[in-house]
Design a protein around this motif. Structure first.
Motif, PDB file in Angstrom:
ATOM      1  N   LEU A  97       1.279  16.244  -4.288  1.00 29.26           N
ATOM      2  CA  LEU A  97       0.524  17.383  -5.036  1.00 29.26           C
ATOM      3  C   LEU A  97      -0.842  16.430  -5.441  1.00 29.26           C
ATOM      4  O   LEU A  97      -0.778  15.504  -5.995  1.00 29.26           O
ATOM      5  CB  LEU A  97       1.116  17.840  -6.232  1.00 29.26           C
ATOM      6  N   GLN A  98      -1.814  16.953  -5.189  1.00 28.42           N
ATOM      7  CA  GLN A  98      -3.228  16.588  -5.629  1.00 28.42           C
ATOM      8  C   GLN A  98      -4.398  17.534  -5.967  1.00 28.42           C
ATOM      9  O   GLN A  98      -4.181  18.784  -5.427  1.00 28.42           O
ATOM     10  CB  GLN A  98      -3.841  15.367  -4.604  1.00 28.42           C
ATOM     11  N   LEU A  99      -5.087  17.185  -6.854  1.00 28.34           N
ATOM     12  CA  LEU A  99      -6.236  18.105  -7.228  1.00 28.34           C
ATOM     13  C   LEU A  99      -7.690  17.540  -6.422  1.00 28.34           C
ATOM     14  O   LEU A  99      -7.701  16.380  -6.728  1.00 28.34           O
ATOM     15  CB  LEU A  99      -6.539  18.028  -8.696  1.00 28.34           C
ATOM     16  N   ASP A 100      -8.295  18.603  -6.078  1.00 37.28           N
ATOM     17  CA  ASP A 100      -9.527  18.111  -5.395  1.00 37.28           C
ATOM     18  C   ASP A 100     -10.706  18.417  -6.223  1.00 37.28           C
ATOM     19  O   ASP A 100     -10.411  18.347  -7.367  1.00 37.28           O
ATOM     20  CB  ASP A 100      -9.643  19.017  -3.990  1.00 37.28           C
ATOM     21  N   LYS A 128       0.801  -1.358   0.049  1.00 39.20           N
ATOM     22  CA  LYS A 128       0.103  -0.004   0.031  1.00 39.20           C
ATOM     23  C   LYS A 128       0.721   1.007  -0.038  1.00 39.20           C
ATOM     24  O   LYS A 128       1.971   1.191   0.723  1.00 39.20           O
ATOM     25  CB  LYS A 128      -1.049  -0.131   1.403  1.00 39.20           C
ATOM     26  N   MET A 129       0.504   2.253  -0.839  1.00 42.65           N
ATOM     27  CA  MET A 129       1.245   3.440  -0.760  1.00 42.65           C
ATOM     28  C   MET A 129       0.936   4.505   0.325  1.00 42.65           C
ATOM     29  O   MET A 129      -0.455   4.380   0.923  1.00 42.65           O
ATOM     30  CB  MET A 129       1.106   4.143  -1.959  1.00 42.65           C
ATOM     31  N   PRO A 130       1.880   5.176   0.790  1.00 42.08           N
ATOM     32  CA  PRO A 130       1.671   5.961   2.176  1.00 42.08           C
ATOM     33  C   PRO A 130       1.109   7.206   1.902  1.00 42.08           C
ATOM     34  O   PRO A 130       1.596   8.323   2.285  1.00 42.08           O
ATOM     35  CB  PRO A 130       3.122   6.061   2.728  1.00 42.08           C
ATOM     36  N   PHE A 131       0.049   7.155   1.098  1.00 40.27           N
ATOM     37  CA  PHE A 131      -0.827   8.436   0.927  1.00 40.27           C
ATOM     38  C   PHE A 131      -1.912   8.624   1.960  1.00 40.27           C
ATOM     39  O   PHE A 131      -2.532   7.801   2.599  1.00 40.27           O
ATOM     40  CB  PHE A 131      -1.673   8.456  -0.458  1.00 40.27           C
ATOM     41  N   PRO A 132      -2.502   9.983   1.975  1.00 40.19           N
ATOM     42  CA  PRO A 132      -3.356  10.339   3.402  1.00 40.19           C
ATOM     43  C   PRO A 132      -4.704   9.509   2.763  1.00 40.19           C
ATOM     44  O   PRO A 132      -4.960   9.144   1.656  1.00 40.19           O
ATOM     45  CB  PRO A 132      -3.684  11.681   3.223  1.00 40.19           C
ATOM     46  N   SER A 176       2.795  17.596   2.711  1.00 40.91           N
ATOM     47  CA  SER A 176       3.904  16.986   3.120  1.00 40.91           C
ATOM     48  C   SER A 176       3.748  15.657   2.987  1.00 40.91           C
ATOM     49  O   SER A 176       2.573  14.960   2.742  1.00 40.91           O
ATOM     50  CB  SER A 176       4.464  17.367   4.521  1.00 40.91           C
ATOM     51  N   SER A 177       5.056  14.769   2.876  1.00 47.45           N
ATOM     52  CA  SER A 177       4.997  13.261   2.654  1.00 47.45           C
ATOM     53  C   SER A 177       4.091  12.497   3.813  1.00 47.45           C
ATOM     54  O   SER A 177       3.745  11.485   3.401  1.00 47.45           O
ATOM     55  CB  SER A 177       6.282  12.923   2.421  1.00 47.45           C
ATOM     56  N   ASP A 178       4.045  13.353   5.013  1.00 49.24           N
ATOM     57  CA  ASP A 178       3.312  12.663   6.023  1.00 49.24           C
ATOM     58  C   ASP A 178       1.818  13.032   6.000  1.00 49.24           C
ATOM     59  O   ASP A 178       0.996  12.576   6.847  1.00 49.24           O
ATOM     60  CB  ASP A 178       4.070  12.835   7.400  1.00 49.24           C
ATOM     61  N   GLY A 179       1.448  13.747   5.008  1.00 49.32           N
ATOM     62  CA  GLY A 179       0.000  14.006   4.603  1.00 49.32           C
ATOM     63  C   GLY A 179      -0.344  15.343   5.364  1.00 49.32           C
ATOM     64  O   GLY A 179      -1.609  15.832   5.172  1.00 49.32           O
ATOM     65  N   MET A 180       0.476  16.160   5.999  1.00 49.26           N
ATOM     66  CA  MET A 180       0.152  17.405   6.490  1.00 49.26           C
ATOM     67  C   MET A 180      -0.036  18.368   5.470  1.00 49.26           C
ATOM     68  O   MET A 180       0.688  18.667   4.487  1.00 49.26           O
ATOM     69  CB  MET A 180       1.136  17.896   7.513  1.00 49.26           C
ATOM     70  N   PHE A 181      -0.947  19.449   5.625  1.00 46.03           N
ATOM     71  CA  PHE A 181      -1.483  20.049   4.842  1.00 46.03           C
ATOM     72  C   PHE A 181      -0.422  21.306   4.697  1.00 46.03           C
ATOM     73  O   PHE A 181       0.206  21.817   5.789  1.00 46.03           O
ATOM     74  CB  PHE A 181      -2.717  20.836   5.170  1.00 46.03           C
TER      75      PHE A 181
END
Length: 531
Positions: free
Chosen positions: A370-373, A344-348, A382-387
């Motif tokens: 980076l992601q588009l909502d 599993k990839m470590p994405f939020p 950030s890599s740990d999912g922080m905004f």
């Protein structure tokens, strides 16, 4: 707006070529100072971008290390603010130059009437007794005007020190968009628009990517429509069809990726496809002169992801019971003769596979997500999912969708609801195009012709591709293409013509294309020369 790409590409082209000495400087020990005043604008349009571009060209082309320096722009602006002149004429220009400690001052104006732009510029001596050096031109369009500015800058160097100035790279490359001399960013194509067009195709392109699919060490351009794949050879001038692969009208192709994810020397063609209400994705690979299906009827949404350390990797996400994209994102690994689900990839949580990228955007060595909502807002985590940051612009909009009856709209009575339409955002490309050690973000921005991103049907009248850079705690526009009439269906930044340099390659669909599944439209492929 329609002139901006030409400005940017001409600016890049002008700044890329070094000029060499034709004579020895008159006073080897003297460093001359030149003050550039803001050009006066005569136009009903906002041409601030043009003023900025001219200032960048002049600053770069006039500067000669140890010989000519340009007075800081902030100093010139402060002097003008203090003086508050009623008009900016030659007398005022000399006063500004004197207060700035300059030997010369550049004064000019831009006039735009209809499609015609005229330029009137002068180099005015302050500490030397010489006549002013002038430049005047008028053209339809902007490319010849910007060329004239480049020539004028070179003439300034010759006038001041008796030689042509050599392009110098200022320390702040983010504002000037200048690259190392010798890299011909944005050579203007034969139409003077900064790109070359392919032939017109009588189908609507839905996906585009580039890679060496046949193992000949040369990249091919691969595109798809709703249920066909086309593999082209591109020599820098024309596209030649190498293969057409037909999958059947029942398919609704959603995304296309071309990458050698199993590391065998052949780039795989990876297609996410839906048949009726089920995922039927597949992967092709070239073997003994034919494209062979190595993964078929996969119940996964597929995409490739450019990983800062691992390179191109294959990732997948499933369709939930409600027909929507949901669940964890997994990395796929090649084992023996097939791709199998890996870790599993470590994405939020709630991260979707489309409109997703990772890369070192803010700082070298630190990986960001980076992601588009769903509203088309670009976010950096950030890599740990922080905004970290969220943009305001509507990026990544597409007319690419699938329909599902698994999700019901509560407005309708049971059994009477129409299919639920799920739109997919465009890709995000992360690359260090100017090779300054920091990545840039390349992303599309299609302009809606009236319907919002939440409407069931979308229509786009024109589109742009933006290059964003991280600056002062946010992603800001570094450059963008001009407005392209039509809809940008997909794009990529790779070496399409095998000259050793990447191109920006975009699929442009005519704006009247229906956008319905199986709909008929026409398309072209645009090749922007970046180097």
């Amino acid at each position: 707006m329609k002139f901006k790409l030409i400005l940017i590409l001409c600016l890049f082209s002008l700044l890329a070529f070094p000029f060499y000495s034709v004579a020895q400087p008159k006073d080897p020990g003297k460093v001359y100072k030149v003050a550039i005043l803001p050009f006066i604008i005569h136009s009903q349009e906002n041409l601030d971008y043009l003023r900025e571009g001219i200032n960048d060209i002049l600053t770069s082309r006039i500067t000669v290390e140890g010989k000519i320096i340009v007075v800081e722009r902030t100093l010139v602006e402060r002097i003008l603010w203090e003086m508050r002149p009623i008009r900016l004429d030659e007398a005022v220009a000399k006063q500004v130059g004197t207060r700035a400690g300059a030997d010369y001052v550049v004064l000019g104006s831009i006039t735009k009437i209809g499609n015609y732009i005229s330029l009137d510029a002068r180099l005015i001596p302050i500490t030397e007794d010489k006549p002013p050096l002038g430049a005047y031109t008028q053209h339809k369009g902007i490319d010849d005007v910007m060329t004239k500015i480049g020539d004028f800058a070179q003439d300034i160097g010759f006038r001041i020190i008796g030689r042509r100035a050599t392009a110098a790279r200022p320390s702040d490359t983010r504002h000037s968009s200048i690259i190392q001399p010798g890299r011909d960013i944005g050579r203007v194509g034969p139409e003077g628009l900064g790109f070359k067009k392919s032939q017109t195709f009588d189908f609507e392109i839905k996906g585009l990517d580039i890679g060496d699919v046949d193992g000949d060490k040369k990249n091919e351009v691969v595109v798809m429509d709703h249920h066909n794949i086309y593999v082209f050879k591109y020599d820098g001038d024309k596209l030649s069809l190498f293969r057409k692969i037909e999958a059947g009208y029942q398919h609704n192709f959603l995304t296309l990726d071309v990458a050698d994810v199993n590391r065998n020397g052949f780039a795989e063609i990876i297609v996410t496809s839906v048949i009726e209400d089920n995922l039927q994705s597949f992967i092709l690979e070239y073997e003994q002169g034919e494209f062979r299906t190595i993964t078929r009827k996969a119940g996964w949404f597929f995409r490739t992801l450019e990983h800062p350390k691992d390179g191109s990797i294959l990732i997948g996400q499933q369709m939930g019971s409600d027909g929507l994209i949901s669940g964890s994102i997994f990395k796929f690994a090649w084992k023996k003769n097939s791709f199998e689900k890996g870790p599993k990839m470590p994405f939020p949580k709630e991260t979707k596979i489309f409109g997703l990228a990772i890369g070192e955007v803010r700082k070298s060595g630190i990986t960001d997500i980076l992601q588009l909502d769903d509203a088309g807002k670009l976010r950096v985590l950030s890599s740990d999912g922080m905004f970290v940051w969220k943009g305001r612009g509507d990026f990544g909009g597409t007319n690419n969708f699938y329909e599902t009856f698994k999700k019901q709209d509560d407005v309708y009575r049971a059994g009477s609801a129409p299919a639920w339409r799920v739109y997919l955002p465009g890709k995000i490309v992360v690359k260090d195009l100017d090779r300054d050690g920091l990545n840039e973000v390349i992303i599309n921005k299609n302009q809606s012709s009236g319907l919002g991103v939440f409407e069931k049907a979308r229509s786009f009248g024109n589109g742009e591709i933006h290059n964003l850079v991280w600056e002062q705690e946010s992603l800001v526009s570094n450059w963008k293409t001009r407005e392209l009439e039509g809809y940008i269906a997909d794009y990529q930044v790779k070496d399409a013509d095998n000259d050793g340099n990447d191109e920006l390659v975009a699929a442009l669909v005519e704006s009247h294309a229906s956008g319905a599944i199986g709909g008929k439209g026409t398309s072209q492929i645009l090749f922007f020369k970046l180097f």
